[in-house]
Design a protein around this motif. Structure first.
Motif, PDB file in Angstrom:
ATOM      1  N   ILE A   1      56.350 -35.455   0.712  1.00  0.00           N
ATOM      2  CA  ILE A   1      56.015 -37.040   1.182  1.00  0.00           C
ATOM      3  C   ILE A   1      56.935 -37.301   2.171  1.00  0.00           C
ATOM      4  CG2 ILE A   1      55.271 -39.113   0.369  1.00  0.00           C
ATOM      5  CD1 ILE A   1      55.068 -37.778  -2.494  1.00  0.00           C
ATOM      6  N   THR A   2      56.624 -37.825   3.147  1.00  0.00           N
ATOM      7  CA  THR A   2      57.558 -38.286   4.326  1.00  0.00           C
ATOM      8  C   THR A   2      57.242 -39.758   4.347  1.00  0.00           C
ATOM      9  OG1 THR A   2      57.462 -36.202   5.413  1.00  0.00           O
ATOM     10  CG2 THR A   2      58.075 -38.019   6.580  1.00  0.00           C
ATOM     11  N   VAL A   3      58.282 -40.483   4.535  1.00  0.00           N
ATOM     12  CA  VAL A   3      58.094 -41.747   4.760  1.00  0.00           C
ATOM     13  C   VAL A   3      58.921 -42.060   6.189  1.00  0.00           C
ATOM     14  CG1 VAL A   3      59.124 -44.302   4.051  1.00  0.00           C
ATOM     15  CG2 VAL A   3      58.372 -42.626   2.384  1.00  0.00           C
ATOM     16  N   VAL A   4      58.342 -42.541   7.274  1.00  0.00           N
ATOM     17  CA  VAL A   4      59.038 -42.508   8.507  1.00  0.00           C
ATOM     18  C   VAL A   4      58.519 -44.031   9.369  1.00  0.00           C
ATOM     19  CG1 VAL A   4      56.950 -41.162   9.680  1.00  0.00           C
ATOM     20  CG2 VAL A   4      59.276 -41.074  10.682  1.00  0.00           C
ATOM     21  N   GLY A   5      59.397 -44.375  10.355  1.00  0.00           N
ATOM     22  CA  GLY A   5      59.126 -45.257  11.210  1.00  0.00           C
ATOM     23  C   GLY A   5      59.630 -45.268  12.495  1.00  0.00           C
ATOM     24  N   CYS A   6      59.750 -46.045  13.569  1.00  0.00           N
ATOM     25  CA  CYS A   6      60.450 -45.982  14.859  1.00  0.00           C
ATOM     26  C   CYS A   6      60.893 -47.029  15.100  1.00  0.00           C
ATOM     27  CB  CYS A   6      59.118 -45.762  15.787  1.00  0.00           C
ATOM     28  SG  CYS A   6      58.728 -43.760  15.692  1.00  0.00           S
ATOM     29  N   GLY A   7      61.989 -47.322  15.566  1.00  0.00           N
ATOM     30  CA  GLY A   7      62.721 -48.314  15.821  1.00  0.00           C
ATOM     31  C   GLY A   7      62.175 -49.335  17.154  1.00  0.00           C
ATOM     32  N   GLY A   8      62.152 -50.541  17.037  1.00  0.00           N
ATOM     33  CA  GLY A   8      61.736 -51.431  17.917  1.00  0.00           C
ATOM     34  C   GLY A   8      62.737 -51.609  19.057  1.00  0.00           C
ATOM     35  N   ASP A   9      62.373 -51.972  20.161  1.00  0.00           N
ATOM     36  CA  ASP A   9      63.117 -52.114  21.730  1.00  0.00           C
ATOM     37  C   ASP A   9      63.819 -50.746  21.831  1.00  0.00           C
ATOM     38  OD1 ASP A   9      62.656 -54.810  21.502  1.00  0.00           O
ATOM     39  OD2 ASP A   9      64.356 -55.213  20.295  1.00  0.00           O
ATOM     40  N   ARG A  10      63.133 -49.697  21.627  1.00  0.00           N
ATOM     41  CA  ARG A  10      63.536 -48.453  22.032  1.00  0.00           C
ATOM     42  C   ARG A  10      62.436 -47.533  22.771  1.00  0.00           C
ATOM     43  NH1 ARG A  10      67.598 -50.808  21.141  1.00  0.00           N
ATOM     44  NH2 ARG A  10      69.373 -50.170  20.032  1.00  0.00           N
TER      45      ARG A  10
ATOM     46  N   HIS B   1      65.803 -41.864  24.285  1.00  0.00           N
ATOM     47  CA  HIS B   1      66.599 -42.874  25.028  1.00  0.00           C
ATOM     48  C   HIS B   1      65.812 -43.201  26.326  1.00  0.00           C
ATOM     49  CE1 HIS B   1      69.737 -43.131  22.027  1.00  0.00           C
ATOM     50  NE2 HIS B   1      70.089 -42.060  22.427  1.00  0.00           N
ATOM     51  N   LEU B   2      64.660 -42.604  26.303  1.00  0.00           N
ATOM     52  CA  LEU B   2      63.918 -42.988  27.790  1.00  0.00           C
ATOM     53  C   LEU B   2      63.650 -44.415  28.039  1.00  0.00           C
ATOM     54  CD1 LEU B   2      61.331 -40.125  28.280  1.00  0.00           C
ATOM     55  CD2 LEU B   2      63.882 -39.979  28.251  1.00  0.00           C
ATOM     56  N   ASP B   3      63.991 -45.252  27.164  1.00  0.00           N
ATOM     57  CA  ASP B   3      64.124 -46.671  27.116  1.00  0.00           C
ATOM     58  C   ASP B   3      65.298 -47.173  28.008  1.00  0.00           C
ATOM     59  OD1 ASP B   3      65.508 -46.008  25.015  1.00  0.00           O
ATOM     60  OD2 ASP B   3      66.221 -48.021  24.813  1.00  0.00           O
ATOM     61  N   PHE B   4      66.361 -46.529  27.994  1.00  0.00           N
ATOM     62  CA  PHE B   4      67.341 -46.726  29.132  1.00  0.00           C
ATOM     63  C   PHE B   4      67.464 -45.903  30.108  1.00  0.00           C
ATOM     64  CE2 PHE B   4      71.851 -45.742  29.944  1.00  0.00           C
ATOM     65  CZ  PHE B   4      72.495 -47.025  30.167  1.00  0.00           C
ATOM     66  N   HIS B   5      67.146 -44.416  30.197  1.00  0.00           N
ATOM     67  CA  HIS B   5      67.296 -43.608  31.283  1.00  0.00           C
ATOM     68  C   HIS B   5      65.907 -43.398  32.136  1.00  0.00           C
ATOM     69  CE1 HIS B   5      71.294 -42.120  30.108  1.00  0.00           C
ATOM     70  NE2 HIS B   5      70.769 -42.064  28.810  1.00  0.00           N
ATOM     71  N   LYS B   6      64.934 -44.149  31.467  1.00  0.00           N
ATOM     72  CA  LYS B   6      63.520 -43.744  32.164  1.00  0.00           C
ATOM     73  C   LYS B   6      62.893 -42.653  32.402  1.00  0.00           C
ATOM     74  CE  LYS B   6      64.316 -48.359  32.542  1.00  0.00           C
ATOM     75  NZ  LYS B   6      63.918 -49.127  31.497  1.00  0.00           N
ATOM     76  N   THR B   7      63.578 -41.528  32.697  1.00  0.00           N
ATOM     77  CA  THR B   7      62.907 -40.191  32.732  1.00  0.00           C
ATOM     78  C   THR B   7      63.965 -39.214  32.127  1.00  0.00           C
ATOM     79  OG1 THR B   7      64.102 -39.621  34.923  1.00  0.00           O
ATOM     80  CG2 THR B   7      61.987 -40.943  35.040  1.00  0.00           C
ATOM     81  N   PHE B   8      63.181 -38.154  31.559  1.00  0.00           N
ATOM     82  CA  PHE B   8      64.002 -37.040  30.888  1.00  0.00           C
ATOM     83  C   PHE B   8      65.039 -36.609  31.884  1.00  0.00           C
ATOM     84  CE2 PHE B   8      63.979 -32.772  28.748  1.00  0.00           C
ATOM     85  CZ  PHE B   8      64.702 -33.217  27.682  1.00  0.00           C
ATOM     86  N   ASP B   9      64.672 -36.398  32.881  1.00  0.00           N
ATOM     87  CA  ASP B   9      65.259 -35.779  34.041  1.00  0.00           C
ATOM     88  C   ASP B   9      66.879 -36.495  34.222  1.00  0.00           C
ATOM     89  OD1 ASP B   9      66.195 -33.780  35.993  1.00  0.00           O
ATOM     90  OD2 ASP B   9      65.750 -35.619  37.517  1.00  0.00           O
TER      91      ASP B   9
ATOM     92  N   LYS C   1      59.345 -46.115  23.438  1.00  0.00           N
ATOM     93  CA  LYS C   1      57.952 -46.330  22.856  1.00  0.00           C
ATOM     94  C   LYS C   1      57.267 -44.879  22.860  1.00  0.00           C
ATOM     95  CE  LYS C   1      57.389 -51.186  23.638  1.00  0.00           C
ATOM     96  NZ  LYS C   1      56.589 -52.268  24.040  1.00  0.00           N
ATOM     97  N   THR C   2      57.436 -44.352  23.743  1.00  0.00           N
ATOM     98  CA  THR C   2      56.708 -42.857  23.892  1.00  0.00           C
ATOM     99  C   THR C   2      56.771 -41.892  22.903  1.00  0.00           C
ATOM    100  OG1 THR C   2      58.484 -41.876  25.221  1.00  0.00           O
ATOM    101  CG2 THR C   2      56.681 -43.181  26.491  1.00  0.00           C
ATOM    102  N   LYS C   3      57.950 -41.895  22.129  1.00  0.00           N
ATOM    103  CA  LYS C   3      58.039 -40.971  21.155  1.00  0.00           C
ATOM    104  C   LYS C   3      57.316 -41.570  19.666  1.00  0.00           C
ATOM    105  CE  LYS C   3      62.556 -42.579  19.360  1.00  0.00           C
ATOM    106  NZ  LYS C   3      64.185 -42.286  19.426  1.00  0.00           N
TER     107      LYS C   3
END
Length: 487
Positions: free
Chosen positions: A370-379, A207-215, A381-383
């Motif tokens: 065998i791993t199938v994985v993606g990442c969500g858009g508009d979330r 959720h760093l797209d929302f909170h900006k920093t881990f802190d 990006k660093t992960k």
């Protein structure tokens, strides 16, 4: 109908213009839902500012306005209330409007990056098994005993939350178990809510797209515990490096659980297989159908919560051993040829690492992952590269694909993930943008006894692309493809 002065009780107001003894037919913060006799609360949200719609709401029949900035011109017969924080005020007003339902039910909030849904849902099932009428508010669904209510957000808005709690009280529920997201804490959706207890599972990169920093993310989680009262309990996972941070300023009774350190509630894994776990909890041995160390933490947190709520330990352990996995959380099936398919909501680096570590712990050397994985858009990006790196490190084959691309180009998301693929792992990773085709390919690549992991979407029944939610169910598609494998 409610009297205005009653529903603004305990709201920190800085200015009042007009009468407060008027009757209010409804409370809204969405201008589109305003009607005659309504109190409209103007909230400065992430998408729009409610203050822009004050005049429009008055034209639609609003008789009272609660805002942070008083308008330049007042309308005759309309009461204006000014508060320092209208989002905070909304929570308090909503609680008052629905007769403070959280004070008439034992409400337990569960927060953390991973494990919230499993913990809340299994607590709901446990207390149902113990014979209580119970409510659930979670990512997957809201539930009042047997009645299922579809969930829109992890934590509903303040009005919806209090409405649901009021219905639970009306139906005689003794308990409600509720996921509390960091967004809900920051946006004050839980303002005015009285919690009997709070549970912290863990905190990792999200959720760093929302909170900006881990802190800032940590502070959001901590604020939930800071606001608990002295009559509540605060239960935290001591093995998480931030667990004790959550307890620093809380007035609540401080309790801990752990697999690796001294704590109020202890658990030890005696045996871990794809058939389940054998655990020793507080010196008593039980077998459970749930799989993996992360579920041992979830089960221990559930046990501790139940005991803190006054339940008999033996009764709790008995029900605990009968609990089954939550939909989309390490949910697995077997094909005719023995290939195992697993669907998991793992959409953070830590969650993916935990799931793959669990699979690696229980598989034999002959069984490939065998791993199938993606990442969500508009979330966050660093992960993205981190997720791909973990998948490649802990799997034999990896297919990078789409998750919920939302407004982003799915191919671009995958390109960002590919940056995390170590050159030594290039041969084990491939890209298939279409998730359905990626799942099909994984099944065709699998040999007898291999393990296929579909990570990221879990319980979701849709895929969101360019603002449209298309029907999509990982488990359904996986099951269809596994059926085609020969025994």
């Amino acid at each position: 109908m409610k009297v205005l002065k009653d529903i603004i009780y305990k709201v920190a107001l800085t200015e009042v213009v007009g009468a407060t003894d008027i009757r209010i037919s409804d409370v809204q913060f969405d201008s589109r839902k305003v009607k005659d006799g309504c109190l409209f609360i103007a909230v400065s949200g992430t998408q729009t500012d409610g203050h822009k719609y004050i005049d429009q709401c008055i034209e639609k029949g609003a008789v009272a306005i609660l805002c942070e900035k008083m308008p330049e011109k007042y309308h005759k017969g309309v009461t204006y209330l000014c508060a320092k924080d209208s989002a905070e005020a909304l929570g308090i007003v909503a609680s008052n409007y629905y007769n403070q339902p959280s004070t008439h039910i034992k409400l337990i909030g569960i927060t953390g990056t991973n494990g919230k849904t499993t913990t809340a849902t299994l607590l709901f099932k446990m207390f149902r098994g113990l014979g209580y009428k119970v409510g659930l508010i979670s990512t997957v669904q809201n539930q009042i005993n047997d009645q299922v209510i579809p969930a829109i957000h992890t934590t509903p808005d303040a009005l919806e939350l209090n409405k649901v709690l009021a219905e639970m009280v009306a139906q005689g529920c003794s308990y409600c178990f509720m996921e509390v997201s960091s967004h809900a804490v920051v946006q004050r959706r839980i303002a005015g809510i009285s919690f009997t207890g709070g549970v912290f599972t863990n905190i990792t990169h999200d959720h760093l797209d929302f909170h900006k920093t881990f802190d800032e993310y940590i502070k959001a989680k901590k604020r939930f515990f800071d606001e608990l009262t002295s009559s509540a309990f605060a239960l935290v996972n001591k093995d998480d490096s931030h667990g004790m941070v959550m307890l620093q300023n809380t007035k609540a009774k401080k309790k801990t659980f752990s697999l690796k350190n001294s704590a109020d509630y202890k658990c030890k894994i005696m045996e871990s297989t794809l058939a389940g776990l054998v655990l020793t909890i507080d010196g008593r041995e039980i077998w459970t159908k749930l799989i993996g160390e992360f579920n041992a933490y979830n089960l221990l947190g559930i046990y501790a919560t139940a005991v803190l709520l006054g339940e008999n330990k033996e009764d709790v352990l008995k029900v605990l051993s009968s609990l089954e996995a939550v939909e989309g959380r390490f949910q697995y099936i077997k094909s005719p040829n023995g290939t195992i398919g697993i669907v998991d909501y793992a959409h953070t680096p830590d969650a993916l690492e935990n799931v793959l570590a669990t699979i690696n712990d229980v598989r034999t050397p002959k069984e490939k992952i065998i791993t199938v994985v993606g990442c969500g858009g508009d979330r966050d990006k660093t992960k993205r590269p981190v997720m791909a790196s973990i998948a490649c490190e802990k799997s034999d084959k990896v297919i990078l694909t789409s998750d919920n691309p939302r407004s982003e180009d799915p191919a671009s998301i995958i390109q960002e993930m590919e940056k995390g693929v170590n050159p030594v792992h290039k041969k084990k990773a491939l890209t298939i943008v279409d998730r359905r085709e990626a799942i099909k390919a994984a099944c065709h690549m699998a040999e007898k006894g291999d393990i296929i992991l579909l990570a990221g979407k879990g319980h979701e029944k849709y895929q969101e692309i360019k603002g449209v939610k298309y029907p999509f169910d990982d488990m359904e598609i996986l099951t269809e493809n596994l059926k085609t494998l020969q025994s």
